[in-house]
Design a protein around this motif. Structure first.
Motif, short mmCIF file in Angstrom:
data_model
loop_
_atom_site.label_atom_id
_atom_site.label_comp_id
_atom_site.label_asym_id
_atom_site.label_seq_id
_atom_site.Cartn_x
_atom_site.Cartn_y
_atom_site.Cartn_z
N GLY A 9 -13.40 -12.32 -48.71
CA GLY A 9 -12.67 -11.76 -47.51
C GLY A 9 -11.50 -10.94 -48.14
N ASN A 10 -10.17 -11.07 -47.49
CA ASN A 10 -9.07 -10.56 -47.72
C ASN A 10 -8.08 -11.60 -48.51
N THR A 12 -4.10 -12.34 -48.49
CA THR A 12 -3.05 -11.80 -47.99
C THR A 12 -1.57 -12.87 -48.50
N ALA A 26 -9.78 -10.41 -54.34
CA ALA A 26 -10.32 -10.10 -53.01
C ALA A 26 -11.80 -9.26 -52.99
N GLY A 28 -12.59 -8.14 -50.10
CA GLY A 28 -11.78 -7.03 -49.19
C GLY A 28 -10.50 -6.65 -49.58
N ASN A 29 -9.51 -6.87 -49.10
CA ASN A 29 -8.15 -6.34 -49.18
C ASN A 29 -7.22 -7.16 -50.12
N PHE A 30 -6.40 -6.93 -50.71
CA PHE A 30 -5.19 -7.55 -51.31
C PHE A 30 -4.14 -7.13 -50.85
N SER A 31 -3.32 -7.95 -49.82
CA SER A 31 -2.11 -7.55 -49.33
C SER A 31 -0.81 -8.38 -49.64
N GLY A 47 -8.26 -5.83 -55.44
CA GLY A 47 -8.82 -5.85 -53.96
C GLY A 47 -9.67 -4.80 -54.03
N ASN A 49 -11.57 -3.31 -51.93
CA ASN A 49 -11.44 -2.46 -50.72
C ASN A 49 -10.27 -2.01 -50.48
N THR A 52 -2.85 -3.47 -50.44
CA THR A 52 -1.72 -2.78 -49.32
C THR A 52 -0.41 -3.46 -49.92
#
Length: 94
Positions: A9-10, A12, A26, A28-31, A47, A49, A52
């Motif tokens: 998933g992500n 964060t 990730a 998904g997204n790395f924030s 990330g 996807n 951020t």
């Protein structure tokens, strides 16, 4: 030592974290979080996807809110199967 976090998933980073080191992947997204302190990341950050960068400092013109330092030594010292690709080559008729 070696730290690798591989997520389906992500990933964060908490707003209160100011320094991270390791390999972060990730699906998904790395924030980077939304904190008001500079985040220094040393390692490999991916990330698939998107990435951020959400931190904001009082004056970003002098000090960046996020600073990333690539560490190729982490890949060289990683467990050998972590970056092993399972590629099967075969010849096919044209």
């Amino acid at each position: 030592g070696f730290l690798a976090i591989i997520s389906s998933g992500n990933v964060t980073v908490s707003d209160s974290v100011t320094n991270i080191e390791g390999v972060f992947v990730a699906d998904g997204n790395f924030s980077s979080g939304a904190g008001g302190q500079q985040l220094t990341g040393e390692g490999i950050f991916t990330g698939w996807n998107g990435v951020t960068l959400g931190r904001v400092l009082a004056d970003n013109s002098l000090i960046p809110a996020e600073k990333f330092v690539y560490r190729p030594d982490l890949q060289l010292n990683a467990y050998r199967y972590l970056f092993w690709l399972n590629i099967a080559w075969r010849e096919v008729a044209p």
